[in-house]
Design a protein around this motif. Structure first.
Motif, PDB file in Angstrom:
ATOM      1  N   ARG A 235       0.829  -1.207   0.000  1.00  0.00           N
ATOM      2  CA  ARG A 235       0.000   0.000   0.000  1.00  0.00           C
ATOM      3  C   ARG A 235       0.865   1.261   0.000  1.00  0.00           C
ATOM      4  NH1 ARG A 235      -5.239  -1.306   1.837  1.00  0.00           N
ATOM      5  NH2 ARG A 235      -5.734  -3.294   0.848  1.00  0.00           N
ATOM      6  N   VAL A 236       1.957   1.236   0.770  1.00  0.00           N
ATOM      7  CA  VAL A 236       2.850   2.396   0.805  1.00  0.00           C
ATOM      8  C   VAL A 236       3.448   2.627  -0.573  1.00  0.00           C
ATOM      9  CG1 VAL A 236       5.019   3.275   1.737  1.00  0.00           C
ATOM     10  CG2 VAL A 236       3.370   2.198   3.256  1.00  0.00           C
ATOM     11  N   TYR A 237       3.869   1.563  -1.232  1.00  0.00           N
ATOM     12  CA  TYR A 237       4.473   1.694  -2.569  1.00  0.00           C
ATOM     13  C   TYR A 237       3.476   2.278  -3.561  1.00  0.00           C
ATOM     14  CZ  TYR A 237       7.402   0.556  -6.573  1.00  0.00           C
ATOM     15  OH  TYR A 237       8.169   0.641  -7.702  1.00  0.00           O
ATOM     16  N   GLY A 238       2.202   1.886  -3.414  1.00  0.00           N
ATOM     17  CA  GLY A 238       1.202   2.397  -4.331  1.00  0.00           C
ATOM     18  C   GLY A 238       0.798   3.841  -4.059  1.00  0.00           C
ATOM     19  N   LYS A 239       0.846   4.265  -2.785  1.00  0.00           N
ATOM     20  CA  LYS A 239       0.343   5.585  -2.435  1.00  0.00           C
ATOM     21  C   LYS A 239       1.434   6.640  -2.360  1.00  0.00           C
ATOM     22  CE  LYS A 239      -3.438   7.356   0.294  1.00  0.00           C
ATOM     23  NZ  LYS A 239      -4.560   6.930   1.140  1.00  0.00           N
ATOM     24  N   SER A 277       4.268  -8.131  -8.007  1.00  0.00           N
ATOM     25  CA  SER A 277       3.230  -7.218  -8.472  1.00  0.00           C
ATOM     26  C   SER A 277       3.817  -5.881  -8.906  1.00  0.00           C
ATOM     27  CB  SER A 277       2.201  -7.064  -7.373  1.00  0.00           C
ATOM     28  OG  SER A 277       2.252  -5.910  -6.729  1.00  0.00           O
ATOM     29  N   ILE A 278       4.929  -5.455  -8.285  1.00  0.00           N
ATOM     30  CA  ILE A 278       5.573  -4.202  -8.695  1.00  0.00           C
ATOM     31  C   ILE A 278       6.149  -4.338 -10.103  1.00  0.00           C
ATOM     32  CG2 ILE A 278       7.554  -2.694  -8.234  1.00  0.00           C
ATOM     33  CD1 ILE A 278       7.093  -3.160  -5.251  1.00  0.00           C
ATOM     34  N   ILE A 279       6.799  -5.467 -10.376  1.00  0.00           N
ATOM     35  CA  ILE A 279       7.403  -5.676 -11.696  1.00  0.00           C
ATOM     36  C   ILE A 279       6.337  -5.719 -12.776  1.00  0.00           C
ATOM     37  CG2 ILE A 279       8.734  -7.327 -13.088  1.00  0.00           C
ATOM     38  CD1 ILE A 279      10.118  -8.138 -10.414  1.00  0.00           C
ATOM     39  N   SER A 280       5.199  -6.307 -12.451  1.00  0.00           N
ATOM     40  CA  SER A 280       4.123  -6.372 -13.456  1.00  0.00           C
ATOM     41  C   SER A 280       3.607  -4.988 -13.834  1.00  0.00           C
ATOM     42  CB  SER A 280       2.968  -7.232 -12.935  1.00  0.00           C
ATOM     43  OG  SER A 280       2.370  -6.639 -11.793  1.00  0.00           O
ATOM     44  N   GLY A 281       3.864  -3.989 -12.988  1.00  0.00           N
ATOM     45  CA  GLY A 281       3.435  -2.627 -13.292  1.00  0.00           C
ATOM     46  C   GLY A 281       4.505  -1.766 -13.927  1.00  0.00           C
ATOM     47  N   PHE A 282       5.693  -2.324 -14.173  1.00  0.00           N
ATOM     48  CA  PHE A 282       6.752  -1.541 -14.821  1.00  0.00           C
ATOM     49  C   PHE A 282       6.343  -1.148 -16.230  1.00  0.00           C
ATOM     50  CE2 PHE A 282      10.474  -3.454 -12.186  1.00  0.00           C
ATOM     51  CZ  PHE A 282      10.177  -2.578 -11.161  1.00  0.00           C
ATOM     52  N   ALA A 283       6.726   0.070 -16.599  1.00  0.00           N
ATOM     53  CA  ALA A 283       6.452   0.545 -17.955  1.00  0.00           C
ATOM     54  C   ALA A 283       7.467  -0.047 -18.924  1.00  0.00           C
ATOM     55  CB  ALA A 283       6.502   2.069 -18.001  1.00  0.00           C
ATOM     56  N   VAL A 284       7.038  -0.185 -20.183  1.00  0.00           N
ATOM     57  CA  VAL A 284       7.898  -0.698 -21.245  1.00  0.00           C
ATOM     58  C   VAL A 284       8.279   0.458 -22.163  1.00  0.00           C
ATOM     59  CG1 VAL A 284       8.015  -2.322 -23.178  1.00  0.00           C
ATOM     60  CG2 VAL A 284       6.766  -2.942 -21.097  1.00  0.00           C
ATOM     61  N   HIS A 311      11.504 -19.929  -3.826  1.00  0.00           N
ATOM     62  CA  HIS A 311      11.718 -20.162  -5.263  1.00  0.00           C
ATOM     63  C   HIS A 311      10.471 -19.858  -6.090  1.00  0.00           C
ATOM     64  CE1 HIS A 311      12.211 -22.607  -8.981  1.00  0.00           C
ATOM     65  NE2 HIS A 311      13.402 -22.041  -8.921  1.00  0.00           N
ATOM     66  N   GLN A 312       9.310 -20.168  -5.574  1.00  0.00           N
ATOM     67  CA  GLN A 312       8.076 -19.901  -6.319  1.00  0.00           C
ATOM     68  C   GLN A 312       7.910 -18.415  -6.599  1.00  0.00           C
ATOM     69  OE1 GLN A 312       4.570 -21.381  -4.377  1.00  0.00           O
ATOM     70  NE2 GLN A 312       3.171 -20.577  -5.907  1.00  0.00           N
ATOM     71  N   GLN A 313       8.129 -17.580  -5.588  1.00  0.00           N
ATOM     72  CA  GLN A 313       8.024 -16.125  -5.771  1.00  0.00           C
ATOM     73  C   GLN A 313       9.142 -15.601  -6.681  1.00  0.00           C
ATOM     74  OE1 GLN A 313       7.962 -17.741  -2.888  1.00  0.00           O
ATOM     75  NE2 GLN A 313       6.118 -17.167  -1.764  1.00  0.00           N
ATOM     76  N   LEU A 314      10.327 -16.182  -6.550  1.00  0.00           N
ATOM     77  CA  LEU A 314      11.447 -15.762  -7.399  1.00  0.00           C
ATOM     78  C   LEU A 314      11.162 -16.077  -8.866  1.00  0.00           C
ATOM     79  CD1 LEU A 314      14.339 -14.746  -7.764  1.00  0.00           C
ATOM     80  CD2 LEU A 314      15.148 -17.037  -7.187  1.00  0.00           C
ATOM     81  N   THR A 315      10.645 -17.250  -9.135  1.00  0.00           N
ATOM     82  CA  THR A 315      10.316 -17.619 -10.512  1.00  0.00           C
ATOM     83  C   THR A 315       9.278 -16.678 -11.096  1.00  0.00           C
ATOM     84  OG1 THR A 315      10.808 -19.941 -10.038  1.00  0.00           O
ATOM     85  CG2 THR A 315       9.464 -19.478 -11.976  1.00  0.00           C
ATOM     86  N   TYR A 316       8.293 -16.317 -10.285  1.00  0.00           N
ATOM     87  CA  TYR A 316       7.261 -15.399 -10.769  1.00  0.00           C
ATOM     88  C   TYR A 316       7.865 -14.046 -11.151  1.00  0.00           C
ATOM     89  CZ  TYR A 316       2.995 -12.612 -10.920  1.00  0.00           C
ATOM     90  OH  TYR A 316       1.990 -11.774 -11.326  1.00  0.00           O
ATOM     91  N   CYS A 317       8.763 -13.530 -10.319  1.00  0.00           N
ATOM     92  CA  CYS A 317       9.414 -12.245 -10.634  1.00  0.00           C
ATOM     93  C   CYS A 317      10.214 -12.329 -11.923  1.00  0.00           C
ATOM     94  CB  CYS A 317      10.325 -11.826  -9.479  1.00  0.00           C
ATOM     95  SG  CYS A 317       9.468 -11.345  -7.964  1.00  0.00           S
ATOM     96  N   VAL A 318      10.960 -13.419 -12.093  1.00  0.00           N
ATOM     97  CA  VAL A 318      11.783 -13.594 -13.293  1.00  0.00           C
ATOM     98  C   VAL A 318      10.905 -13.667 -14.540  1.00  0.00           C
ATOM     99  CG1 VAL A 318      13.303 -15.224 -14.478  1.00  0.00           C
ATOM    100  CG2 VAL A 318      13.718 -14.653 -12.083  1.00  0.00           C
ATOM    101  N   VAL A 319       9.820 -14.419 -14.450  1.00  0.00           N
ATOM    102  CA  VAL A 319       8.911 -14.557 -15.599  1.00  0.00           C
ATOM    103  C   VAL A 319       8.272 -13.210 -15.939  1.00  0.00           C
ATOM    104  CG1 VAL A 319       6.744 -15.605 -16.342  1.00  0.00           C
ATOM    105  CG2 VAL A 319       8.487 -17.013 -15.250  1.00  0.00           C
TER     106      VAL A 319
END
Length: 506
Positions: A235-239, A277-284, A311-319
């Motif tokens: 929430r802090v990152y978003g606001k 979730s932060i990476i998924s919001g990065f601009a291209v 590892h599960q969370q790490l894989t998601y970030c990499v993908v």
């Protein structure tokens, strides 16, 4: 008429001062706060004079923040004060909750603890009702209360004795103060999420120092606390957009310290979950800063022994990174090959699973840049004596996208992999692996029969060459053994020289 009004003012002021003194003693005396009866009587005696307020002491609130703020007696209930005084009562109650108790002794300060917990619940209900107004004094008081209660150094006895923090088989440690901490976290979350919160004012108190200490709490061994922190940080990152760069850098530093120094941290999985979730919001196109985070923070996270925890969370970030920029697939695969485990079969299984997800998002062009070292490693996995690793490597051919990539580049890949399949046929001990090997060989036959025949001929030539070389080595060793067994003539034996006598008494 005017003279009569003026003559009454001193007497009223004196009465107010008397009440002010009584209320101050009642609110600041810890022993009185522990006596529930006395607090109740004090609240009842003042309920008939709700219009009477007192100036907040500078010893309770900093004068620079609380200048001009008037607070109602904190032991009163919100329903017992008028609407204009509720905001001041809110600040007073926040200040009252700044006292921290020792929960290591369950029989110590129980009445005070119960009183504080009840006050925290009242504050949470008041904020959730939407009646709170976060003015600057309220923001300052909320930040102060959360900092005093939450920010702490974890004692050594709470640290894990292992090298990787909390492991999957290790029982988590639960903080005995959680009955209070949970409500404080809930208050902080409601405060951050408040729709009418003025971010420009709040950032003066929820500053970089506040965020740095909040991130330090992710090392808590209590999974409930880490889960609350995860939601709050998101929430802090978003606001607070002003904090985004600082948060990314601070998390990077936590990862660097974990990977290259301690290999001990309990909150890596939660931090990676937030960053997914932060990476998924990065601009291209991606900024260079974000690519550096992938290369210097995420990829080295494959190195620690405790990678299985996150590892599960790490894989998601990499993908997510590859989804934003497919060209990063080559960088990721190179990193996987660099940190590929040699003796840890469980980590190897994780790496193969992650590799499959990465290859599903890899284009033909990027695949061609990395396919030679990649399939040399896969070939070694096919020959693994650990049957699960060998099985998982064979199952890569069941993925349609990976099979399509292999088919398009079969002239390079089949000659690399085919010798491993032949060795499996001759020497592997597991029947399931043998069956999978035959299936892959059949796929190669259907894919390009002439290429497979060429590989077989080459394998036969290499086998004959190796047989000749083995025979030469055998003959060489036999000659050496014969030479070693030859007994030399007595003429060539040199008699040992007797040591000179020592005439000095030792």
């Amino acid at each position: 008429m005017l003279k009569q009004i003026l003559s009454k003012l001193p007497r009223k002021s004196q009465k107010s001062d008397t009440i002010d003194s009584a209320e101050t003693n009642s609110g600041t005396n810890n022993s009185n706060f522990g006596n529930g009866t006395q607090c109740t009587n004090s609240g009842n005696s003042l309920s008939s004079r709700l219009s009477v307020v007192k100036r907040v002491s500078s010893a309770v609130f900093p004068s620079s923040i609380m200048a001009g703020v008037e607070a109602v007696e904190p032991h009163l209930s919100f329903k017992d004060v008028s609407n204009p005084q509720k905001q001041n009562l809110f600040v007073s109650k926040l200040n009252l909750c700044c006292e921290v108790f020792d929960f290591s002794d369950p029989d110590k300060n129980t009445s005070e603890q119960d009183m504080k917990r009840q006050t925290l619940i009242e504050l949470a209900d008041f904020v959730s009702s939407g009646s709170a107004k976060f003015t600057e004094p309220a923001i300052a008081a909320m930040s102060k209360m959360c900092a005093i209660n939450l920010f702490r150094v974890f004692p050594p006895k709470y640290r894990s004795s292992g090298t990787g923090g909390e492991t999957e088989d290790e029982e988590p440690m639960f903080d005995p103060a959680w009955s209070h901490l949970q409500i404080v976290y809930d208050l902080l979350l409601r405060f951050i999420s408040y729709s009418s919160l003025d971010v420009k004012v709040a950032k003066k108190y929820v500053d970089h120092s506040f965020m740095s200490r909040l991130l330090d709490l992710f090392d808590s061994e209590d999974p409930r606390e880490r889960d609350c922190l995860k939601t709050i940080l998101h929430r802090v990152y978003g606001k607070f957009m002003i904090h985004r760069h600082f948060i990314r850098q601070a998390v990077s530093n936590i990862i660097y310290r974990f990977v290259f120094e301690t290999e001990r941290h309990n909150g890596i999985a939660e931090l990676l979950e937030i960053f997914g979730s932060i990476i998924s919001g990065f601009a291209v196109p991606l900024k260079e800063e974000h690519k550096m985070f992938l290369c210097k923070a995420l990829i080295p996270l494959h190195k620690p022994k405790s990678v299985g925890i996150y590892h599960q969370q790490l894989t998601y970030c990499v993908v997510q990174f590859i989804d934003k920029d497919p060209k990063l697939a080559t960088t990721v695969i190179k990193g996987l090959l660099k940190y590929w485990p040699v003796t840890n079969s469980q980590k190897e299984l994780m790496f193969i699973s992650e590799l499959e997800e990465v290859l599903e998002m890899t284009s033909v062009v990027e695949f061609q840049k990395i396919m030679v070292p990649l399939f040399r490693r896969i070939g070694r996995c096919l020959n693994s004596s650990h049957y699960q690793v060998a099985e998982r490597a064979h199952l890569l051919w069941n993925n349609d996208h990976i099979l399509n990539l292999i088919t398009q580049n079969r002239q390079v890949i089949v000659p690399i992999v085919f010798p491993s399949l032949e060795r499996n046929t001759d020497t592997h001990w597991n029947h399931a692996v043998l069956n999978l090997t035959e299936n892959v060989k059949k796929l190669f036959w259907d894919m390009d029969e002439e290429l497979v025949l060429a590989c077989i001929r080459k394998a036969e030539e290499e086998n004959s060459t190796s047989s000749v070389a083995a025979e030469k080595r055998k003959l060489t060793w036999e000659r050496l053994e014969t030479a070693a067994g030859f007994q030399p003539s007595a003429d060539y034996i040199i008699a040992p020289v007797k040591p000179a006598a020592c005439y000095v008494a030792c």
